[in-house]
Scaffold this active site. Structure first.
Site: not given
Length: 267
Positions: A85, A83, A87
């Site tokens: 990311d 993953e 955010e």
């Protein structure tokens, strides 16, 4: 062909949840996610990618966005997933967003670096990019690199390179942790909260039926496949990290008393 796709969001994405709260508008040029007390919303890419340069323009929830999280990331599936990311953690009006980045390799994350931005990400669209090639994962904001996770498999550090990933994005309520450690709760009188997306571009290897469409000669070209940070880009990244980085797992000895991960001493 290593497809570069740009333009129509209908072609690239499907809305996956939110019961009508996610919308593709303006003939596929704009995508909006919204959050209210009943539900958030989300979408994912139709394609899976194994390496590429992915760009998306986002305009984040304005005003009092405390408690909300807008997540925009690449991920594979399963217990040993990879993953990458971005955010965006909301905040009270006038207080800065926190941009939270993380890399998971073979199911292991805990590589958080957090930043404030040098502009108001709610006033206009800005470009958030992930450059992922066999040697680097570079996070960029408006073309300025903020983080470079290097391939250090030679030092025993796992690196995402075998699992194709989809792009996912969601807007959701995380007021148990998102803003000031969960002290500030979502103000539902301000709902619905809305984040906007446009100008997606993927210059990337599309994964299909168990193979990637990147031809092997790709590695001979001087584009994203073997891009790294030149000295000017490294200087810009140092400027961001000096002035805007607010958390770096590599300096968090309290959290990692047994010693920092091996990539920290090298980076």
């Amino acid at each position: 062909m290593a497809g570069a796709s740009a333009g129509n969001l209908y072609q690239d994405f499907q809305i996956t949840w939110g019961d009508g709260r996610a919308k593709i508008l303006e003939n596929g040029q704009l995508l909006t996610l919204s959050l209210d007390k009943a539900s958030g919303s989300g979408f994912q890419s139709k394609n899976e990618y194994l390496f590429g340069k992915i760009d998306m323009q986002l305009k984040l929830v304005p005003g009092n966005s405390a408690g909300t999280v807008t997540a925009y990331y690449l991920a594979s599936q399963g217990p040993t997933h990879d993953e990458i990311d971005f955010e965006f953690l909301g905040n009270l009006s006038g207080d800065p967003y926190t941009l939270h980045t993380n890399v998971f390799a073979q199911g292991k994350g805990n590589r958080e670096m957090q930043f404030h931005l040098w502009f108001d990400p709610t006033k206009d669209f800005h470009t958030y990019s992930i450059l992922w090639n066999p040697k680097h994962i570079i996070f960029m904001v408006d073309g300025t690199p903020i983080r470079d996770f290097k391939n250090m498999e030679s030092k025993g550090v796992a690196f995402p390179k075998n699992q194709p990933m989809r792009i996912y994005s969601s807007l959701w309520n995380a007021d148990d942790w998102a803003t000031q450690g969960g002290r500030i709760k979502t103000d539902w009188t301000k709902a619905p909260f809305t984040a906007c997306y446009r100008n997606f571009n993927a210059d990337a290897c599309v994964w299909s039926s168990g193979t990637s469409n990147c031809p092997p000669q790709k590695s001979n070209s001087a584009d994203w496949w073997n891009q790294d940070l030149d000295s000017m880009s490294q200087e810009r990244m140092r400027w961001v990290q000096r002035n805007y980085m607010i958390y770096n797992y590599c300096t968090d000895q309290k959290r990692l008393p047994q010693g920092l991960p091996p990539e920290c001493s090298i980076a």
